[in-house]
Every structure is written in structure tokens, then in C-alpha cells.
Design a protein around this motif. Structure first.
Motif, PDB file in Angstrom:
ATOM      1  N   ALA A  89       0.871  -1.267  -0.137  1.00 11.70           N
ATOM      2  CA  ALA A  89      -0.068  -0.059   0.041  1.00 11.70           C
ATOM      3  C   ALA A  89       0.706   1.261  -0.121  1.00 11.70           C
ATOM      4  O   ALA A  89       0.433   2.117  -0.828  1.00 11.70           O
ATOM      5  N   LYS A  90       2.230   1.048   0.852  1.00 14.71           N
ATOM      6  CA  LYS A  90       2.862   2.447   0.838  1.00 14.71           C
ATOM      7  C   LYS A  90       3.401   2.606  -0.603  1.00 14.71           C
ATOM      8  O   LYS A  90       3.722   3.960  -0.936  1.00 14.71           O
ATOM      9  N   TYR A  91       4.001   1.503  -1.265  1.00  8.13           N
ATOM     10  CA  TYR A  91       5.139   1.767  -2.317  1.00  8.13           C
ATOM     11  C   TYR A  91       4.308   1.583  -3.629  1.00  8.13           C
ATOM     12  O   TYR A  91       4.671   2.039  -4.660  1.00  8.13           O
ATOM     13  N   GLN A  92       3.011   1.004  -3.685  1.00  5.78           N
ATOM     14  CA  GLN A  92       2.175   0.896  -4.894  1.00  5.78           C
ATOM     15  C   GLN A  92       2.644   0.271  -6.229  1.00  5.78           C
ATOM     16  O   GLN A  92       2.974   0.849  -7.097  1.00  5.78           O
ATOM     17  N   PRO A  93       3.314  -0.877  -5.841  1.00  9.81           N
ATOM     18  CA  PRO A  93       3.748  -1.568  -7.297  1.00  9.81           C
ATOM     19  C   PRO A  93       2.579  -1.673  -8.237  1.00  9.81           C
ATOM     20  O   PRO A  93       1.530  -2.085  -7.634  1.00  9.81           O
ATOM     21  N   PRO A  94       3.075  -1.477  -9.299  1.00  8.25           N
ATOM     22  CA  PRO A  94       1.760  -1.418 -10.556  1.00  8.25           C
ATOM     23  C   PRO A  94       1.231  -2.839 -10.552  1.00  8.25           C
ATOM     24  O   PRO A  94      -0.025  -2.878 -10.778  1.00  8.25           O
ATOM     25  N   ILE A  95       2.057  -3.974 -10.153  1.00  3.92           N
ATOM     26  CA  ILE A  95       1.597  -5.143 -10.533  1.00  3.92           C
ATOM     27  C   ILE A  95       1.923  -6.057  -9.125  1.00  3.92           C
ATOM     28  O   ILE A  95       3.064  -5.936  -8.623  1.00  3.92           O
ATOM     29  N   VAL A  96       0.981  -6.776  -8.520  1.00  2.00           N
ATOM     30  CA  VAL A  96       0.991  -7.780  -7.558  1.00  2.00           C
ATOM     31  C   VAL A  96       0.938  -8.948  -7.992  1.00  2.00           C
ATOM     32  O   VAL A  96      -0.454  -9.380  -8.341  1.00  2.00           O
ATOM     33  N   ILE A  97       1.730 -10.082  -7.904  1.00  2.82           N
ATOM     34  CA  ILE A  97       1.552 -11.255  -8.314  1.00  2.82           C
ATOM     35  C   ILE A  97       1.256 -12.244  -6.904  1.00  2.82           C
ATOM     36  O   ILE A  97       2.343 -12.257  -6.001  1.00  2.82           O
ATOM     37  N   THR A  98       0.371 -13.133  -6.955  1.00  6.03           N
ATOM     38  CA  THR A  98       0.113 -14.126  -5.781  1.00  6.03           C
ATOM     39  C   THR A  98       0.530 -15.176  -5.972  1.00  6.03           C
ATOM     40  O   THR A  98       0.527 -15.660  -7.303  1.00  6.03           O
ATOM     41  N   ALA A  99       1.245 -16.068  -4.996  1.00 10.77           N
ATOM     42  CA  ALA A  99       1.381 -17.466  -5.274  1.00 10.77           C
ATOM     43  C   ALA A  99       1.120 -18.091  -4.355  1.00 10.77           C
ATOM     44  O   ALA A  99       1.140 -17.722  -2.971  1.00 10.77           O
ATOM     45  N   LEU A 100       0.834 -19.532  -4.528  1.00 10.15           N
ATOM     46  CA  LEU A 100       0.843 -20.575  -3.365  1.00 10.15           C
ATOM     47  C   LEU A 100      -0.273 -20.247  -2.698  1.00 10.15           C
ATOM     48  O   LEU A 100      -0.497 -20.827  -1.455  1.00 10.15           O
ATOM     49  N   GLY A 101      -1.419 -19.547  -2.927  1.00  7.57           N
ATOM     50  CA  GLY A 101      -2.744 -19.257  -2.380  1.00  7.57           C
ATOM     51  C   GLY A 101      -3.539 -18.402  -3.028  1.00  7.57           C
ATOM     52  O   GLY A 101      -3.206 -17.921  -4.067  1.00  7.57           O
ATOM     53  N   ARG A 112      -7.302  -0.488  -4.582  1.00  8.36           N
ATOM     54  CA  ARG A 112      -7.534   0.934  -3.946  1.00  8.36           C
ATOM     55  C   ARG A 112      -6.436   1.940  -4.608  1.00  8.36           C
ATOM     56  O   ARG A 112      -6.737   2.967  -4.777  1.00  8.36           O
ATOM     57  N   TYR A 113      -5.191   1.532  -4.966  1.00  7.97           N
ATOM     58  CA  TYR A 113      -4.404   2.561  -5.394  1.00  7.97           C
ATOM     59  C   TYR A 113      -4.244   2.396  -6.976  1.00  7.97           C
ATOM     60  O   TYR A 113      -3.233   2.892  -7.652  1.00  7.97           O
ATOM     61  N   GLY A 114      -5.158   1.528  -7.865  1.00 10.19           N
ATOM     62  CA  GLY A 114      -5.027   1.373  -8.994  1.00 10.19           C
ATOM     63  C   GLY A 114      -4.056   0.253  -9.730  1.00 10.19           C
ATOM     64  O   GLY A 114      -3.950   0.209 -10.791  1.00 10.19           O
ATOM     65  N   GLY A 115      -3.687  -0.554  -8.948  1.00  9.14           N
ATOM     66  CA  GLY A 115      -2.736  -1.701  -9.473  1.00  9.14           C
ATOM     67  C   GLY A 115      -3.486  -2.674  -9.733  1.00  9.14           C
ATOM     68  O   GLY A 115      -4.755  -2.944  -9.526  1.00  9.14           O
ATOM     69  N   ILE A 116      -2.831  -3.807 -10.258  1.00  7.89           N
ATOM     70  CA  ILE A 116      -3.548  -4.841 -10.837  1.00  7.89           C
ATOM     71  C   ILE A 116      -2.876  -6.325  -9.929  1.00  7.89           C
ATOM     72  O   ILE A 116      -1.748  -6.285  -9.400  1.00  7.89           O
ATOM     73  N   VAL A 117      -3.607  -7.392  -9.960  1.00  4.47           N
ATOM     74  CA  VAL A 117      -3.177  -8.401  -9.045  1.00  4.47           C
ATOM     75  C   VAL A 117      -3.405  -9.473 -10.114  1.00  4.47           C
ATOM     76  O   VAL A 117      -4.346  -9.822 -10.833  1.00  4.47           O
ATOM     77  N   LEU A 118      -2.322 -10.144 -10.469  1.00  4.03           N
ATOM     78  CA  LEU A 118      -1.968 -11.356 -11.402  1.00  4.03           C
ATOM     79  C   LEU A 118      -2.025 -12.478 -10.343  1.00  4.03           C
ATOM     80  O   LEU A 118      -1.143 -12.740  -9.329  1.00  4.03           O
ATOM     81  N   ALA A 119      -2.851 -13.734 -10.468  1.00  2.00           N
ATOM     82  CA  ALA A 119      -2.492 -14.751  -9.747  1.00  2.00           C
ATOM     83  C   ALA A 119      -2.027 -16.033 -10.329  1.00  2.00           C
ATOM     84  O   ALA A 119      -2.422 -16.272 -11.481  1.00  2.00           O
ATOM     85  N   ASP A 120      -0.905 -16.560  -9.665  1.00  2.00           N
ATOM     86  CA  ASP A 120      -0.145 -17.574 -10.363  1.00  2.00           C
ATOM     87  C   ASP A 120      -0.771 -18.950 -10.074  1.00  2.00           C
ATOM     88  O   ASP A 120      -1.323 -19.350  -8.964  1.00  2.00           O
TER      89      ASP A 120
END
Ligand SMILES: Cc1cc2nc3c(=O)[nH]c(=O)nc-3n(C[C@H](O)[C@H](O)[C@H](O)COP(=O)(O)O)c2cc1C
Length: 307
Positions: A89-101, A112-120
Motif C-alpha cells: 500500500a505504501k509503495y504501490q507496485p503497479p503489479i502484484v503477483i500472488t502465489a501458493l494461495g 485501492r491505488y489502481g494496481g493489478i493483481v495477477l494470480a499464479d
């Protein structure tokens, strides 16, 4: 970032997050080369270290906005997830990838900050679940991938995901050159996840002996085994042999634990790589690897146009 915006990248490539291998130098070099850089947050031993890494990456990718990603382990055993999400939330990486869950724990914070989530995901059933949870994109980790690998052919995987999902599809698994990138895009992917091709890059945190083994290895040196972590993963066989692992032996019986344990120690001694390892001929700067991938990608586009 949308599938259309991805088309304006120099190349539809993400340098995949790799445990104990990807650090700020790699992520920054990737973004400056016009592709997306990523790292897994467990590469930082502490939240303070993660804060420092993200501050540096954000500052040094200012001229390449949108081109960095963090990879969060959303497995229930990751006790640091809440702290990592605060830094997201503090640094707002444009892309967050979730893994193993599930991607669910990250979605609200990132949207909330306009980033996107990619699920592995490693199979279509998990892809369906991640899409239902609200992921903006799916990373289809297919057969031949380095590290924890999928078992599904990338062609079958992309086709099945496309039937039920309109978001971003990123595909990974033994895609190690520009021809492979073009093939994946032609098959329906928006983005290609490339790990092994960058293992021996100058900016990689892999130790010199690991890089040398990657440079010397061919596809037949790669084996998939659950003997190290209890989950099928793709390893350099000479490193399993050097550490006394018998791939026909018993799988590690310890409960999977992605929040600490001696997992790090095991990955430090035993070295992962995927079936695309033969494409790595030398240790060179990441930018040179991207230049070569682009040349091959353009040649493949011309070749396709000839059909
Ligand atoms: C050494 C190594 C470490 C990896 N560590 C992670 C990790 O920490 N988290 C993750 O989601 N994927 C990890 N992966 C998988 C990559 O993100 C990616 O799925 C894979 O490298 C793609 O296949 P390729 O290696 O054939 O290009 C790792 C892969 C390798 C080779």
C-alpha cells in the motif's frame, strides 16, 4: 495495466520472480530494458529490508513507470503477509503477483491505488478459482517451468483459460527465447513469464557456481521432483546429486511452510531451473538478454507473417 497497454511494451515479457535470485538490481535493470521486473517478498529477510528494496525500486524505475511487480506468498503459513501488504500500500507496485494461495487477500489493497493483481496458477481449476476471486490476470505456470512447476502444456493451458477468462493471461514454463515469446502470444497469451533465461544474468543474486551450472546445463540436466520441498519442483540434477538427494527417494515429509522454516536453506544449496536452460549460453547483463529476445521475437513475427 490492461492487455492493450501490454501491447505497447517493448516486449510482452516479465522477468519472473525467483526465490533467492531476484533483487532490486534485477528488477531495475528489467524495467530500464523495457520489460517488467519482479521479485518475491520472501527474498527480504525482514520487513525493514523489504521497505528499503521497494523504496529503491520505486525511485529507480521512475522513468519506466508500470514496469515492476512484487510476488506475495498468500499461503496461510506466511505470517508476514499483513506486513508485506502494508508496504504494498505504501509503495504501490503497479503489479502484484500472488502465489501458493488465493489472490483474495491482496485484491482490495492493490485495487485501492489502481494496481493489478495477477494470480499464479498451475492448473485450470485453480485458474477458475482465482478468476472468481477477482484476479485481474492469471499466470499460467506450465510444464517445463523452473522452481515449483506446473504439469500442463502451455498451449492447452492458454486455450482452456481463454474460454472462461477475459483478463490478462501471462504464461510461463520453458519459454527462454524470443521465438517462444512470439509462439506464446500467437497462442493467445498477453504476457510471457521468463525465469530460467535470466538466472545467470549479471544482476541475478545467484552465486557464481549456480550461474556456471546453469550456463553448462542442457534440458536433460533438469528433473522434476518433490524430494526437496514436498511439492513438485524443477531442479538442476547435478545440484541434487551434490547435496545427496535421491530423486527416487521419499518426498520431504515436513508440512509445507512458506513463512520461514529451513526452506530457504534448501533452496540455497539445491538449485532450481527449468527445461529452457539450454538457451543460457553465458552470464551477461540483463539488457543484452532482452536485446537478443527482441531480435528473435521480431524474426519470429516476420516468419509468422510468411505463412
Ligand atoms: C530459481 C527459481 C526460483 C523461483 N522462485 C519463485 C518464487 O519465489 N515465487 C514464485 O512464484 N515463483 C518462483 N519461481 C518460478 C518463476 O516465477 C516462474 O514461474 C518460472 O521461472 C517460469 O519458468 P521458466 O523458469 O522456465 O522460465 C522460481 C523459479 C526459479 C527458476
Amino acid at each position: 495495466m490492461t492487455p492493450t497497454q501490454l501491447r505497447s511494451l517493448r516486449l510482452p515479457v516479465m522477468v519472473a520472480p525467483m526465490f533467492l535470485v531476484s533483487g532490486p538490481d534485477m528488477v531495475i535493470a528489467a524495467a530500464r530494458s523495457g520489460v517488467i521486473g519482479a521479485f518475491p517478498t520472501p527474498n527480504c529477510r525482514t520487513t525493514e529490508e523489504l521497505d528499503t528494496w521497494m523504496a529503491r525500486i520505486k525511485a529507480e524505475t521512475k522513468d519506466a513507470p508500470g514496469l515492476w511487480a512484487v510476488n506475495l506468498v498468500t499461503h496461510r503459513t506466511n505470517s508476514r503477509l499483513a506486513d508485506d501488504l502494508e508496504l504494498v500500500a505504501k509503495y504501490q507496485p503497479p503489479i502484484v503477483i500472488t502465489a501458493l494461495g488465493s489472490p483474495a487477500p491482496a485484491i482490495e489493497t492493490v485495487h485501492r491505488y489502481g494496481g493489478i493483481v495477477l494470480a499464479d496458477v498451475v492448473n485450470v481449476a485453480l485458474g477458475r478459482k482465482a478468476a472468481a476471486a477477482g484476479a485481474d490476470g492469471l499466470v499460467a505456470v506450465s510444464s517445463g517451468a523452473g522452481g515449483h512447476t506446473g504439469q500442463v502444456s502451455p498451449f492447452a493451458f492458454i486455450s482452456s483459460l481463454r474460454e472462461m477468462f477475459e483478463g490478462i493471461i501471462c504464461v510461463g514454463g520453458a519459454i527462454s527465447d524470443g521465438m517462444g515469446v512470439a509462439g506464446a502470444v500467437a497462442a493467445g497469451a498477453d504476457l510471457v513469464y521468463m525465469g530460467t533465461r535470466f538466472l545467470a544474468a549479471k544482476e541475478s543474486l545467484a552465486v557464481p557456481d549456480y550461474k556456471a551450472m546453469v550456463v553448462g546445463a542442457e534440458t536433460h540436466d533438469i528433473v522434476v521432483s518433490d524430494v526437496v520441498t514436498g511439492t513438485p519442483a524443477s531442479w538442476l540434477k547435478p545440484s541434487l546429486d551434490a547435496n545427496g538427494y535421491d530423486i527416487n527417494g521419499e518426498a520431504q515429509k515436513t508440512e509445507r511452510n512458506y513463512g520461514g522454516s529451513d526452506l530457504g536453506k534448501r533452496w540455497k544449496d539445491v538449485w532450481a531451473a527449468g527445461q529452457g536452460v539450454g538457451a543460457v549460453k553465458t552470464s551477461e547483463p540483463l539488457s543484452a538478454i532482452v536485446d537478443q529476445i527482441e531480435l528473435d521475437f521480431r524474426a519470429a513475427q516476420t516468419r509468422l507473417a510468411g505463412y
